[in-house]
Design an enzyme around this catalytic site. Sequence first.
Site, PDB file in Angstrom:
ATOM      1  N   HIS A 264      18.126  42.650  39.000  1.00  0.00           N
ATOM      2  CA  HIS A 264      18.569  42.704  37.598  1.00  0.00           C
ATOM      3  C   HIS A 264      20.095  42.609  37.553  1.00  0.00           C
ATOM      4  O   HIS A 264      20.646  41.637  38.075  1.00  0.00           O
ATOM      5  CB  HIS A 264      18.015  43.998  36.976  1.00  0.00           C
ATOM      6  CG  HIS A 264      18.141  44.133  35.493  1.00  0.00           C
ATOM      7  ND1 HIS A 264      18.500  43.103  34.647  1.00  0.00           N
ATOM      8  CD2 HIS A 264      17.938  45.201  34.686  1.00  0.00           C
ATOM      9  CE1 HIS A 264      18.495  43.548  33.391  1.00  0.00           C
ATOM     10  NE2 HIS A 264      18.182  44.818  33.393  1.00  0.00           N
ATOM     11  N   HIS A 305      14.691  33.372  36.661  1.00  0.00           N
ATOM     12  CA  HIS A 305      14.699  34.310  35.536  1.00  0.00           C
ATOM     13  C   HIS A 305      13.264  34.468  35.046  1.00  0.00           C
ATOM     14  O   HIS A 305      12.497  33.502  35.029  1.00  0.00           O
ATOM     15  CB  HIS A 305      15.571  33.788  34.393  1.00  0.00           C
ATOM     16  CG  HIS A 305      15.956  34.853  33.416  1.00  0.00           C
ATOM     17  ND1 HIS A 305      15.131  35.239  32.390  1.00  0.00           N
ATOM     18  CD2 HIS A 305      17.054  35.625  33.351  1.00  0.00           C
ATOM     19  CE1 HIS A 305      15.721  36.203  31.716  1.00  0.00           C
ATOM     20  NE2 HIS A 305      16.879  36.466  32.263  1.00  0.00           N
ATOM     21  N   ASP A 363      24.134  35.627  36.112  1.00  0.00           N
ATOM     22  CA  ASP A 363      24.870  36.278  37.206  1.00  0.00           C
ATOM     23  C   ASP A 363      25.474  35.309  38.202  1.00  0.00           C
ATOM     24  O   ASP A 363      26.233  35.718  39.077  1.00  0.00           O
ATOM     25  CB  ASP A 363      23.916  37.233  37.949  1.00  0.00           C
ATOM     26  CG  ASP A 363      23.491  38.373  37.045  1.00  0.00           C
ATOM     27  OD1 ASP A 363      22.282  38.540  36.828  1.00  0.00           O
ATOM     28  OD2 ASP A 363      24.402  39.048  36.517  1.00  0.00           O
TER      29      ASP A 363
HETATM   30  C1  SDX Z   1      19.222  39.437  35.016  1.00  0.00           C
HETATM   31  O1  SDX Z   1      15.256  40.026  32.087  1.00  0.00           O
HETATM   32  C2  SDX Z   1      16.496  39.701  31.773  1.00  0.00           C
HETATM   33  O2  SDX Z   1      16.742  39.214  30.688  1.00  0.00           O
HETATM   34  C3  SDX Z   1      17.544  40.002  32.831  1.00  0.00           C
HETATM   35  C4  SDX Z   1      18.951  39.494  32.527  1.00  0.00           C
HETATM   36  C5  SDX Z   1      19.577  40.237  31.359  1.00  0.00           C
HETATM   37  O3  SDX Z   1      20.513  39.697  30.761  1.00  0.00           O
HETATM   38  O4  SDX Z   1      19.190  41.419  31.139  1.00  0.00           O
HETATM   39  O5  SDX Z   1      18.910  38.110  32.231  1.00  0.00           O
HETATM   40  C6  SDX Z   1      19.886  39.719  33.718  1.00  0.00           C
HETATM   41  O6  SDX Z   1      18.658  40.341  35.594  1.00  0.00           O
HETATM   42  C7  SDX Z   1      19.193  38.013  35.537  1.00  0.00           C
HETATM   43  C8  SDX Z   1      18.374  37.876  36.872  1.00  0.00           C
HETATM   44  C9  SDX Z   1      19.277  38.305  38.026  1.00  0.00           C
HETATM   45  N1  SDX Z   1      18.474  38.384  39.288  1.00  0.00           N
HETATM   46  C10 SDX Z   1      18.683  37.485  40.269  1.00  0.00           C
HETATM   47  O7  SDX Z   1      19.430  36.511  40.188  1.00  0.00           O
HETATM   48  C11 SDX Z   1      17.914  37.819  41.547  1.00  0.00           C
HETATM   49  C12 SDX Z   1      17.245  36.534  42.074  1.00  0.00           C
HETATM   50  N2  SDX Z   1      16.167  36.193  41.140  1.00  0.00           N
HETATM   51  C13 SDX Z   1      14.818  36.639  41.453  1.00  0.00           C
HETATM   52  O8  SDX Z   1      14.753  37.887  42.067  1.00  0.00           O
HETATM   53  C14 SDX Z   1      13.833  36.388  40.307  1.00  0.00           C
HETATM   54  O9  SDX Z   1      14.040  35.103  39.888  1.00  0.00           O
HETATM   55  C15 SDX Z   1      13.837  37.296  39.103  1.00  0.00           C
HETATM   56  C16 SDX Z   1      13.756  38.743  39.469  1.00  0.00           C
HETATM   57  C17 SDX Z   1      15.068  37.083  38.282  1.00  0.00           C
HETATM   58  C18 SDX Z   1      12.603  36.939  38.247  1.00  0.00           C
HETATM   59  O10 SDX Z   1      11.486  37.348  38.975  1.00  0.00           O
HETATM   60  P1  SDX Z   1      10.006  37.013  38.421  1.00  0.00           P
HETATM   61  O11 SDX Z   1      10.026  36.563  37.014  1.00  0.00           O
HETATM   62  O12 SDX Z   1       9.144  38.173  38.772  1.00  0.00           O
HETATM   63  O13 SDX Z   1       9.623  35.732  39.224  1.00  0.00           O
HETATM   64  P2  SDX Z   1       8.902  35.749  40.618  1.00  0.00           P
HETATM   65  O14 SDX Z   1       9.603  36.693  41.533  1.00  0.00           O
HETATM   66  O15 SDX Z   1       7.446  35.912  40.388  1.00  0.00           O
HETATM   67  O16 SDX Z   1       9.207  34.263  41.150  1.00  0.00           O
HETATM   68  C19 SDX Z   1       8.351  33.176  40.820  1.00  0.00           C
HETATM   69  C20 SDX Z   1       8.396  32.269  42.046  1.00  0.00           C
HETATM   70  C21 SDX Z   1       8.028  33.012  43.329  1.00  0.00           C
HETATM   71  O17 SDX Z   1       7.555  32.021  44.246  1.00  0.00           O
HETATM   72  P3  SDX Z   1       5.908  31.812  44.348  1.00  0.00           P
HETATM   73  O18 SDX Z   1       5.334  33.175  44.640  1.00  0.00           O
HETATM   74  O19 SDX Z   1       5.504  31.251  43.005  1.00  0.00           O
HETATM   75  O20 SDX Z   1       5.767  30.825  45.481  1.00  0.00           O
HETATM   76  O21 SDX Z   1       9.748  31.807  42.246  1.00  0.00           O
HETATM   77  C22 SDX Z   1      10.259  32.326  43.477  1.00  0.00           C
HETATM   78  C23 SDX Z   1       9.359  33.488  43.877  1.00  0.00           C
HETATM   79  O22 SDX Z   1       9.347  33.629  45.277  1.00  0.00           O
HETATM   80  N3  SDX Z   1      11.626  32.761  43.189  1.00  0.00           N
HETATM   81  C24 SDX Z   1      12.669  32.574  43.993  1.00  0.00           C
HETATM   82  C25 SDX Z   1      13.769  33.096  43.301  1.00  0.00           C
HETATM   83  N4  SDX Z   1      13.379  33.594  42.116  1.00  0.00           N
HETATM   84  C26 SDX Z   1      12.036  33.393  42.048  1.00  0.00           C
HETATM   85  N5  SDX Z   1      12.757  32.019  45.233  1.00  0.00           N
HETATM   86  C27 SDX Z   1      13.997  31.987  45.778  1.00  0.00           C
HETATM   87  N6  SDX Z   1      15.135  32.457  45.167  1.00  0.00           N
HETATM   88  C28 SDX Z   1      15.038  33.019  43.936  1.00  0.00           C
HETATM   89  N7  SDX Z   1      16.127  33.481  43.321  1.00  0.00           N
END
Ligand code: SDX
Length: 424
Positions: A264, A305, A363
């Site tokens: 997050h 996201h 971010d």
């Molecule tokens: C913020 O919710 C909000 O609005 C948050 C925010 C706000 O203003 O409040 O926007 C601020 O928190 C932005 C997000 C910051 N976090 C990151 O940058 C961390 C990296 N991102 C990931 O951890 C992830 O993308 C999340 C946590 C942001 C979202 O996670 P989800 O929605 O649970 O998605 P997921 O983990 O189920 O991913 C879907 C697929 C998966 O692969 P499969 O299982 O389908 O094969 O995408 C892959 C994940 O492995 N994936 C990534 C990835 N993000 C998702 N693979 C590599 N790198 C990534 N960053």
Amino acid sequence: MTDRKATLSVGNESIELPIYSGTVGPDVIDVRGLVQNGVFTYDPGFVSTAACESAITYIDGDEGVLLHRGYPIEQLAEHSDYLEVCYLLLKGELPTAEQNKLFHDTIKNHTMLHDQMRNFFHGFRRDAHPMAIMCGVVGALSAFYHDQMDVTNEHQRDITAHRLIAKMPTIAAWCYKYSIGQPFVYPRNDLSYSENFLQMMFGVPCETYKPNPILAKAMDKIFILHADHEQNASTSTVRLAGSSGANPYACIASGIAALWGPAHGGANEAVLDMLAEIGDVSNIDAFIARAKDKDDPFRLMGFGHRVYKNFDPRAKVMAETAHEVLSELGLENDPLLKIAQRLEQIALEDEYFVKRKLYPNVDFYSGIILKAIGIPTSMFTVIFAMARTIGWFSHWNEMVSGDYRIGRPRQLYTGSPARDYPKK
Ligand code: SDX
């Protein structure tokens, strides 16, 4: 309300559930009556769950749209300032010139902390993470105002909003000063909100701090871009804490705690750590491979996201601001910026990221700007928390000023069935 219904078949029962439409966005199916049929909905992570009704912020993840009280984030970032956006989020309408002046002046007159608050900082080790300090100090505010907090009293809610908006920059800057062993710098009423934050961060008692207007404008834009974002994890935490009638300062502290995680708000710090670990554009391919490897916990920080399956509109504005700041500081060739730009280019062409619609989020570029301004990575999420305080408070305020119930989710139980304690 509505006469539209969804029909759910459970066993040989057919259950009718009301459907509601918002102003824009997906319809919702009201499942509150399901429990009468002996079943729960199941949605870990709340991917398909609307936990509340709200009029504050709207996100269209497919179109990359973010509206605050109907105004697009790009227009607010371009034409407004953070305190005007605070007023908009809180009150629902842009202020008149007179209301705006009064609001700015009111905030200016609440920026100091009760002097005893200094003692809370001194209870921490100097090397404590600034987020730990901020979480503790903001929670401690509840001890200073507990007896004046009737959540049903609009005037007291307004005072609490003013105190939080005004004091968070002072608390944030003092977290930094404490960590580097420098004296706390008091707020100055002759400076704007973002100029004041920069002078409390970088000013010293030995000389008068002169804020750089380009950096102050960039800081203000960063505050606007982080102000609110619908029902994200930390905002939902604040709503859940507030649903029990808890002290609002304690509720905001719970939001700070939730924001800290690297999935997050902690991602901005993690992005800079990742770029530093990559070290050179020649290493990018190896890190992209790691991000795609299911057996490797590494993820591309600042990418992906839960809601945006298109560009995060905030990331675009942040990227433009990064260029403005770095050219102002003569850092156009900043190696981390080069790595970030190349990483973004490669990822956006890679099938794995394209298929999963993983784009840079808010971010990805913010840390590059903050680092260029001279802010250490450990302070990045503190700044996110400071800016998001108005979003947290606005959602708390919207909830407690309306009809609400304590949040109490259920579960799918997969533990042991009832069993007797073994007789000795
Ligand atoms: C913020 O919710 C909000 O609005 C948050 C925010 C706000 O203003 O409040 O926007 C601020 O928190 C932005 C997000 C910051 N976090 C990151 O940058 C961390 C990296 N991102 C990931 O951890 C992830 O993308 C999340 C946590 C942001 C979202 O996670 P989800 O929605 O649970 O998605 P997921 O983990 O189920 O991913 C879907 C697929 C998966 O692969 P499969 O299982 O389908 O094969 O995408 C892959 C994940 O492995 N994936 C990534 C990835 N993000 C998702 N693979 C590599 N790198 C990534 N960053």
